[in-house]
Design an enzyme around this catalytic site. Structure first.
Site, PDB file in Angstrom:
ATOM      1  N   HIS A 132       3.879  50.010  -7.801  1.00 42.59           N
ATOM      2  CA  HIS A 132       3.924  51.369  -7.226  1.00 42.59           C
ATOM      3  C   HIS A 132       4.888  52.249  -8.002  1.00 42.59           C
ATOM      4  CE1 HIS A 132       4.346  54.484  -4.033  1.00 42.59           C
ATOM      5  NE2 HIS A 132       3.183  54.027  -3.648  1.00 42.59           N
ATOM      6  N   PHE A 133       4.643  52.759  -9.018  1.00 44.85           N
ATOM      7  CA  PHE A 133       3.512  52.625  -9.923  1.00 44.85           C
ATOM      8  C   PHE A 133       4.070  52.146 -11.254  1.00 44.85           C
ATOM      9  CE2 PHE A 133       2.498  55.975  -6.860  1.00 44.85           C
ATOM     10  CZ  PHE A 133       1.326  55.504  -6.333  1.00 44.85           C
TER      11      PHE A 133
END
EC number: 4.2.1.59
Length: 154
Positions: free
Chosen positions: A54-55
């Site tokens: 993420h991410f």
């Protein structure tokens, strides 16, 4: 009136919260006033496991984890309001609800989140709190959080 600050280091926090790595999201309590407010911090590191997905290219702390950290801060305030001593065995404060959650700024590795939670009211074991998560003085997230005091079987 005393200017003494009430603080909690990680060792004391572990006595109050059942969470452990990787889900313990409060690093230190800078100050609290039982029945009123609590100021805690979370140091956000690139080594947090959630950043793997993420991410990967542009890591952002998930908003739900910011809210979870805020809920942990409310749990600490609830315990310190109930009793300044170590919590009684078998008593927990559960996250019971959230209202008016707003996200205004992303939180990234290297940030330090300051959580300010204030007790609004308590009735029959249900506490209502208002919380803000700030980074560099800017509000990243705000919400009203409810938590419920429950006794568990051990």
């Amino acid at each position: 009136m005393s200017n003494q600050m009430n603080t909690m280091d990680i060792t004391e926090i572990l006595k109050y919260l059942p969470h452990r790595y990787p889900f313990l999201l409060i690093d230190r309590v800078l100050d609290y006033t039982p029945g009123e407010s609590l100021h805690a911090i979370k140091n956000v590191s690139i080594n947090e496991p959630f950043f793997q997905g993420h991410f990967p290219i542009q890591p952002v702390m998930p908003g739900v984890l910011i809210l979870e950290a805020m809920a942990q801060a409310t749990g600490l305030l609830a315990f310190k309001t109930m009793s300044n001593d170590v919590p009684p065995p078998g008593v927990l404060y559960y996250f019971a609800g959230i209202d008016n959650a707003r996200f205004r700024r992303v939180v990234v590795p290297g940030d330090q989140i300051h959580f300010e939670v204030k007790m609004i009211k308590e009735r029959r074991g249900i506490g209502v709190f208002y919380g803000e998560a700030r980074v560099d003085g800017e509000v990243a997230c705000s919400a009203e959080i409810m938590c419920a005091r429950r006794e568990i079987n051990q």
